[in-house]
Design an enzyme around this catalytic site. Structure first.
Site, mmCIF file in Angstrom:
data_model
loop_
_atom_site.group_PDB
_atom_site.id
_atom_site.type_symbol
_atom_site.label_atom_id
_atom_site.label_comp_id
_atom_site.label_asym_id
_atom_site.label_seq_id
_atom_site.Cartn_x
_atom_site.Cartn_y
_atom_site.Cartn_z
ATOM 1 N N TYR A 97 0.830 -1.215 0.000
ATOM 2 C CA TYR A 97 0.000 0.000 0.000
ATOM 3 C C TYR A 97 0.867 1.269 0.000
ATOM 4 C CZ TYR A 97 -4.538 2.315 0.832
ATOM 5 O OH TYR A 97 -5.686 3.063 0.725
ATOM 6 N N LYS B 247 -3.593 8.180 3.562
ATOM 7 C CA LYS B 247 -4.820 7.882 4.316
ATOM 8 C C LYS B 247 -4.701 8.375 5.768
ATOM 9 C CE LYS B 247 -7.571 5.973 1.290
ATOM 10 N NZ LYS B 247 -8.617 6.822 0.685
HETATM 11 P P1 NAD Z 1 -12.472 3.751 -7.748
HETATM 12 O O1 NAD Z 1 -11.289 3.620 -8.625
HETATM 13 O O2 NAD Z 1 -13.773 3.265 -8.264
HETATM 14 O O3 NAD Z 1 -12.628 5.241 -7.219
HETATM 15 C C1 NAD Z 1 -11.547 6.136 -7.050
HETATM 16 C C2 NAD Z 1 -12.028 7.448 -7.597
HETATM 17 O O4 NAD Z 1 -11.073 8.484 -7.399
HETATM 18 C C3 NAD Z 1 -12.328 7.380 -9.096
HETATM 19 O O5 NAD Z 1 -13.687 7.645 -9.331
HETATM 20 C C4 NAD Z 1 -11.465 8.487 -9.668
HETATM 21 O O6 NAD Z 1 -12.131 9.155 -10.705
HETATM 22 C C5 NAD Z 1 -11.288 9.385 -8.449
HETATM 23 N N1 NAD Z 1 -10.164 10.311 -8.643
HETATM 24 C C6 NAD Z 1 -8.851 9.999 -8.810
HETATM 25 N N2 NAD Z 1 -8.150 11.136 -9.017
HETATM 26 C C7 NAD Z 1 -9.042 12.183 -8.960
HETATM 27 C C8 NAD Z 1 -8.936 13.593 -9.100
HETATM 28 N N3 NAD Z 1 -7.762 14.195 -9.343
HETATM 29 N N4 NAD Z 1 -10.071 14.344 -8.980
HETATM 30 C C9 NAD Z 1 -11.265 13.760 -8.727
HETATM 31 N N5 NAD Z 1 -11.428 12.430 -8.601
HETATM 32 C C10 NAD Z 1 -10.331 11.647 -8.721
HETATM 33 O O7 NAD Z 1 -12.086 2.951 -6.394
HETATM 34 P P2 NAD Z 1 -12.813 2.840 -4.970
HETATM 35 O O8 NAD Z 1 -12.214 1.631 -4.337
HETATM 36 O O9 NAD Z 1 -14.278 2.945 -5.108
HETATM 37 O O10 NAD Z 1 -12.217 4.099 -4.201
HETATM 38 C C11 NAD Z 1 -13.010 5.080 -3.568
HETATM 39 C C12 NAD Z 1 -12.412 5.470 -2.234
HETATM 40 O O11 NAD Z 1 -12.449 4.341 -1.358
HETATM 41 C C13 NAD Z 1 -10.959 5.902 -2.291
HETATM 42 O O12 NAD Z 1 -10.733 6.943 -1.356
HETATM 43 C C14 NAD Z 1 -10.237 4.649 -1.844
HETATM 44 O O13 NAD Z 1 -8.951 4.907 -1.339
HETATM 45 C C15 NAD Z 1 -11.191 4.188 -0.769
HETATM 46 N N6 NAD Z 1 -11.013 2.803 -0.328
HETATM 47 C C16 NAD Z 1 -10.912 1.807 -1.238
HETATM 48 C C17 NAD Z 1 -10.713 0.513 -0.785
HETATM 49 C C18 NAD Z 1 -10.535 -0.621 -1.766
HETATM 50 O O14 NAD Z 1 -10.008 -1.670 -1.368
HETATM 51 N N7 NAD Z 1 -10.935 -0.470 -3.015
HETATM 52 C C19 NAD Z 1 -10.665 0.228 0.587
HETATM 53 C C20 NAD Z 1 -10.803 1.281 1.500
HETATM 54 C C21 NAD Z 1 -10.980 2.580 1.022
#
Ligand code: NAD
Length: 256
Positions: free
Chosen positions: A155, A162
């Site tokens: 990570y 985070k």
């Molecule tokens: P995802 O790839 O579907 O979503 C990530 C989003 O970030 C995308 O929609 C992308 O367009 C957006 N993004 C990136 N750069 C950007 C910018 N400059 N301006 C605006 N938007 C931007 O993946 P996800 O897993 O749904 O992620 C959503 C959130 O959840 C994130 O904060 C991620 O870190 C968090 N998260 C994910 C997980 C996992 O395992 N997937 C676990 C815990 C938390």
């Protein structure tokens, strides 16, 4: 039966694919009675295509959270669509350059760390302040974290990003509480979204859940995280702010 977000107007970032946590959040929010507006990155056409799969139509606004012009025009565009009031913001945004991920922690240059911090942590503040004039008393900001208490395999600099997001959320709670605006995070377990797939070796990280999670964890199901976000947007956590709720099958609670 009325839903827990009946009559609320919610802006949701981060809908990229059907696997996005934000997509499931938007679907659940509409089912619970909210009027939803989406923001899109990198291309509105992508998000518009996925938005067609939502139960109700949702307007899409282009937003790169690192682009000050996009932030400056956001409130005006939201006002045109939803009127002068917003009851909630979902920050579902994360990004780190490839050289900040996948076991390269000790060699990552500051420029890549800065990008990860800007997009993934500082943006919680800049997005909220771009919309501050529209937020009414009782409204809620909700973001998504991946438990920053621990150093996880692969990570890398998303971990400190985070940790910064979690601290930013607490400071936002401190400064917005007097206006009755809450700021909370859902700490989700691993989900096989686009963001996850861009982390080299993500399977190794996710595998921790196969061995240690008290509850069975399904990486293909973003709905539990979405439900957590909707709950925090609702009036059912009226005095909760600066909080991190784990939707991780309970893994955070157990030792190795
Ligand atoms: P995802 O790839 O579907 O979503 C990530 C989003 O970030 C995308 O929609 C992308 O367009 C957006 N993004 C990136 N750069 C950007 C910018 N400059 N301006 C605006 N938007 C931007 O993946 P996800 O897993 O749904 O992620 C959503 C959130 O959840 C994130 O904060 C991620 O870190 C968090 N998260 C994910 C997980 C996992 O395992 N997937 C676990 C815990 C938390």
């Amino acid at each position: 039966m009325s839903g827990i977000l009946e009559g609320k107007r919610i802006l949701i970032t981060g809908v990229l694919m059907e696997s996005s946590i934000a997509f499931h959040t938007a679907k659940l929010a509409q089912e619970q009675g909210a009027e939803v507006i989406l923001t899109a990155f990198p291309r509105p056409t992508l998000t518009e295509r996925i938005a067609k799969k939502l139960p109700k139509p949702a307007k899409v606004i282009e937003l790169d959270v690192t682009n000050q012009e996009h932030l400056d025009r956001l409130a005006g565009l939201v006002k045109e669509e939803l009127g002068g009031r917003l009851d909630g913001i979902v920050h579902s945004i994360g990004f780190a350059p490839q050289d900040a991920l996948g076991g390269n922690f000790l060699n990552t240059p500051f420029e890549s760390v800065a990008t990860a911090m800007h997009v993934s942590a500082f943006s919680l503040k800049s997005l909220t302040m771009a919309l501050r004039e529209l937020l009414v008393p009782g409204s809620a900001v909700v973001g998504l974290t991946f438990d920053a208490q621990f150093a996880w395999p692969q990570y890398d600099w998303m971990g400190p990003a985070k940790a910064a997001l979690e601290a930013t959320s607490r400071y936002m709670a401190r400064d917005l509480g007097k206006d009755d605006i809450r700021c909370n995070l859902i700490s989700a377990g691993p989900i096989g979204s686009m963001a996850a797939k861009s982390i080299p070796g993500f399977a190794e990280l996710a595998d921790v859940w196969n061995h240690r999670s008290p509850m069975e964890w399904n990486m293909a199901d973003p709905e539990p995280a979405g439900k957590g976000v909707v709950a925090l947007l609702s009036d059912w956590f009226p005095k909760t702010t600066g909080e991190i709720i784990h939707v991780d099958g309970g893994l955070h609670a157990v030792g190795a």
